[in-house]
Enzyme design. Structure first.
Site, mmCIF file in Angstrom:
data_model
loop_
_atom_site.group_PDB
_atom_site.id
_atom_site.type_symbol
_atom_site.label_atom_id
_atom_site.label_comp_id
_atom_site.label_asym_id
_atom_site.label_seq_id
_atom_site.Cartn_x
_atom_site.Cartn_y
_atom_site.Cartn_z
ATOM 1 N N LYS A 1 -2.759 2.204 11.801
ATOM 2 C CA LYS A 1 -3.819 1.925 10.824
ATOM 3 C C LYS A 1 -3.270 1.142 9.636
ATOM 4 O O LYS A 1 -3.900 0.210 9.132
ATOM 5 C CB LYS A 1 -4.435 3.248 10.340
ATOM 6 C CG LYS A 1 -5.218 3.940 11.443
ATOM 7 C CD LYS A 1 -5.654 5.348 11.070
ATOM 8 C CE LYS A 1 -4.548 6.332 11.113
ATOM 9 N NZ LYS A 1 -4.872 7.734 11.358
ATOM 10 N N LYS A 2 -2.091 1.525 9.160
ATOM 11 C CA LYS A 2 -1.532 0.863 7.972
ATOM 12 C C LYS A 2 -1.106 -0.568 8.299
ATOM 13 O O LYS A 2 -1.334 -1.487 7.521
ATOM 14 C CB LYS A 2 -0.343 1.671 7.437
ATOM 15 C CG LYS A 2 -0.768 2.933 6.726
ATOM 16 C CD LYS A 2 -1.401 2.623 5.374
ATOM 17 C CE LYS A 2 -2.587 3.492 5.093
ATOM 18 N NZ LYS A 2 -3.283 3.168 3.847
ATOM 19 N N ASP B 1 0.846 -1.194 0.000
ATOM 20 C CA ASP B 1 0.000 0.000 0.000
ATOM 21 C C ASP B 1 0.881 1.243 0.000
ATOM 22 O O ASP B 1 2.090 1.176 0.262
ATOM 23 C CB ASP B 1 -0.900 -0.032 1.251
ATOM 24 C CG ASP B 1 -2.043 0.986 1.189
ATOM 25 O OD1 ASP B 1 -2.226 1.623 0.128
ATOM 26 O OD2 ASP B 1 -2.733 1.156 2.204
ATOM 27 N N LYS B 2 0.230 2.377 -0.281
ATOM 28 C CA LYS B 2 0.897 3.678 -0.181
ATOM 29 C C LYS B 2 0.049 4.560 0.718
ATOM 30 O O LYS B 2 -1.187 4.455 0.712
ATOM 31 C CB LYS B 2 0.977 4.298 -1.579
ATOM 32 C CG LYS B 2 1.689 5.594 -1.652
ATOM 33 C CD LYS B 2 0.967 6.883 -1.974
ATOM 34 C CE LYS B 2 -0.466 7.096 -1.965
ATOM 35 N NZ LYS B 2 -0.886 8.514 -2.154
ATOM 36 N N HIS B 3 0.694 5.395 1.504
ATOM 37 C CA HIS B 3 -0.063 6.364 2.310
ATOM 38 C C HIS B 3 0.576 7.738 2.121
ATOM 39 O O HIS B 3 1.792 7.861 2.108
ATOM 40 C CB HIS B 3 -0.016 5.958 3.787
ATOM 41 C CG HIS B 3 -0.798 6.879 4.666
ATOM 42 N ND1 HIS B 3 -2.179 6.870 4.706
ATOM 43 C CD2 HIS B 3 -0.411 7.850 5.526
ATOM 44 C CE1 HIS B 3 -2.599 7.792 5.560
ATOM 45 N NE2 HIS B 3 -1.541 8.401 6.068
ATOM 46 N N SER B 4 -0.294 8.742 1.978
ATOM 47 C CA SER B 4 0.221 10.108 1.855
ATOM 48 C C SER B 4 -0.171 10.884 3.108
ATOM 49 O O SER B 4 -1.261 10.676 3.653
ATOM 50 C CB SER B 4 -0.396 10.764 0.617
ATOM 51 O OG SER B 4 -0.366 12.165 0.748
ATOM 52 N N ARG C 1 -6.286 14.494 20.272
ATOM 53 C CA ARG C 1 -5.095 15.285 19.870
ATOM 54 C C ARG C 1 -5.507 16.461 18.981
ATOM 55 O O ARG C 1 -4.949 17.556 19.085
ATOM 56 C CB ARG C 1 -4.101 14.385 19.117
ATOM 57 C CG ARG C 1 -3.395 13.396 20.036
ATOM 58 C CD ARG C 1 -2.625 12.377 19.199
ATOM 59 N NE ARG C 1 -1.680 12.987 18.297
ATOM 60 C CZ ARG C 1 -1.395 12.536 17.063
ATOM 61 N NH1 ARG C 1 -1.984 11.454 16.584
ATOM 62 N NH2 ARG C 1 -0.520 13.166 16.310
ATOM 63 N N SER D 1 0.223 6.876 14.974
ATOM 64 C CA SER D 1 -1.132 7.046 14.462
ATOM 65 C C SER D 1 -1.241 6.512 13.025
ATOM 66 O O SER D 1 -2.135 5.733 12.695
ATOM 67 C CB SER D 1 -1.484 8.539 14.521
ATOM 68 O OG SER D 1 -2.684 8.783 13.858
ATOM 69 N N THR E 1 -9.162 10.993 -0.155
ATOM 70 C CA THR E 1 -9.413 10.061 -1.257
ATOM 71 C C THR E 1 -10.859 9.547 -1.224
ATOM 72 O O THR E 1 -11.518 9.419 -2.256
ATOM 73 C CB THR E 1 -8.421 8.878 -1.140
ATOM 74 O OG1 THR E 1 -7.115 9.423 -1.244
ATOM 75 C CG2 THR E 1 -8.622 7.849 -2.224
HETATM 76 N N1 URA Z 1 -2.439 11.549 9.981
HETATM 77 C C1 URA Z 1 -2.781 10.612 10.899
HETATM 78 O O1 URA Z 1 -3.451 9.637 10.575
HETATM 79 N N2 URA Z 1 -2.348 10.775 12.157
HETATM 80 C C2 URA Z 1 -1.568 11.828 12.560
HETATM 81 O O2 URA Z 1 -1.210 11.893 13.726
HETATM 82 C C3 URA Z 1 -1.233 12.797 11.602
HETATM 83 C C4 URA Z 1 -1.681 12.635 10.299
#
Ligand code: URA
Length: 449
Positions: free
Chosen positions: A191-192, A84-87, A172, A187, A124
């Protein structure tokens, strides 16, 4: 092990290092509500001020990942890697829409769990929800079947995935405690990593439209993510890329889907920065997941998947598998309804586009409800901008800076004034001096690889 929350907060406040059991106790408190919002806010502030070492970041990431469902793909007998890719988020950043089908067409499986837009950056998921029928929160079975049969599925985060982060992030967000490299790392990665990946590529954006506004912060976030993810057994590569101008030519939601469809079906006409970034990210995904050993071969493979139309085909299959129309690619305007006003925003002077206040451009979309302030806000998918100019481009007075897609003349004049103020036009002998804006600043791997 039982602790007193206030003692753990005090320990971090005074610069102490929390052990794995102590961090596990705090993460449990995020889920079972045994820690209050006030205590979690105070803990987050202590971390912002005193930081977290690498062991603490790994513990926080692992406990938050394990706070909910962790996907497992082994029973599907997939014949390729899961990547996967995350931005970290940008304005006009529609890369995922094209990237997932390109990489799927190269033999990988891409279960992409993405977010909605918040603040000045787009999401997205919001772009996909412009497509009538597209189910962004499918059942687990439909998600898994789509990944297996099509090779990619782009969906939203479910309540079961890293629930500790969902609560902690929202605390936060309202306690000025987002800006901590340790907590950002945990964080994003909780999730990833819960998506059961074999490899990950990160696009860490930097510039006036990114939340890592400085290169220094982007470098720090990227290195931390690469180290923690690789330490957790998921090889990860981080690209640090520019967000000092809108990525591609459009922003909004439906208009970005149109740009994506044009990109997939007519790649030779695509915006050159968007094309380069998408293909390079694809090549990194193909290489890091072991499909190709050599970067240039990975790049050629990605190019071929795009130019042959195979990536467009995968995109169409994914949309229809997830409930969208079967002929979106052939007949997009049957589904993506245009706004009643589509009008150019004229340049007020002649010269080269030399700078953009990308954050302001993103915020102008939020003002018109193409983006949201609170996560519960509804958005208008049809509002947006297309044909946005790029840095280095020459414009004569009266030439369009962008085309506005809006619903009223008041909105048009508000947007025109925001865009004119956010885009700087400078006189000069040559556009060369303004076009030096790099796209990919650096590529980082883990120090512990
Ligand atoms: N995106 C996230 O999912 N978590 C963060 O803490 C900052 C950006």
């Amino acid at each position: 092990m039982k602790y007193l929350p206030q003692e753990l907060i005090r320990k971090k406040r005074d610069g102490g290092v929390l052990n794995d059991a102590e961090i596990g106790f705090i993460v449990k408190g995020m889920c079972d509500l045994s820690m209050t919002d006030a205590q979690l806010g105070a803990f987050a502030m202590a971390v912002v001020l005193k930081g977290m070492n690498m062991d603490e970041r790994v513990s926080l990431t692992t406990h938050m990942k394990n706070s909910g469902e962790v996907l497992n793909w082994s029973d599907l007998d997939l014949d390729g890697p899961i990547v996967d890719k995350h931005s970290t988020g940008g304005v006009g950043d529609k890369v995922s829409l094209m990237l997932a089908p390109i990489v799927a067409a190269c033999g990988a499986y891409v279960p992409m769990i993405s977010g909605r837009g918040l603040g000045h950056t787009g999401g997205t998921l919001d772009k996909f929800e412009s497509i009538p029928g597209y189910n962004a929160v499918p059942s687990g079975t439909l998600f898994r079947n789509t990944v297996k049969n099509v090779g990619c599925a782009i969906i939203g985060q479910t309540a079961q995935l890293a629930p500790a982060d969902q609560r902690f992030y929202s605390i936060r967000d309202v306690t000025a405690t987002i800006e901590s490299v340790g907590m950002i790392t945990a964080s994003i990665l909780s999730k990833k990593l819960a998506a059961g990946l074999d490899a990950l590529v990160m696009d860490v954006k930097t510039g006036n439209g990114a939340f890592c506004a400085t290169r220094e912060m982007a470098d720090e976030v990227a290195q931390s993510i690469a180290d923690v993810a690789t330490g957790a057994g998921v090889p990860t590569r981080c690209l640090i890329t520019d967000m000092n101008q809108v990525l591609g030519h459009s922003l909004g939601n439906a208009v970005e889907i149109i740009e994506c469809l044009d990109f997939l079906t007519k790649p030779s006409e695509a915006d050159s920065r968007l094309l380069k970034l998408t293909l390079e990210l694809a090549a990194h995904m193909i290489q890091i997941s072991g499909i190709e050993k050599d970067f240039n071969s990975a790049l050629s493979k990605a190019q071929e998947a795009l130019n042959s139309g195979r990536a467009a085909e995968r995109f169409g299959q994914m949309v229809s598998a997830l409930g969208g129309p079967t002929d979106l690619i052939e007949r997009p305007l049957n589904y993506l309804t245009p706004t009643p006003i589509i009008q150019a925003i004229p340049a007020k002077s002649t010269g080269y586009i030399s700078a953009m206040d990308v954050r302001e451009i993103g915020l102008s979309m939020v003002l018109l409800k193409a983006g949201r302030v609170k996560s519960t806000d509804n958005i208008d998918h049809s509002i947006g901008l297309s044909e946005v100019v790029q840095i280095g481009q020459f414009v004569n007075v009266g030439d369009p800076l962008a085309i506005a897609h809006v619903k009223s003349s008041d909105d048009l004049s508000m947007l025109s004034s925001k865009i004119s103020n956010a885009i700087t036009i400078s006189e000069g002998e040559s556009g060369e001096i303004w076009s030096k804006n790099d796209l990919i600043y650096n590529v980082l791997t883990s120090n512990i690889e």
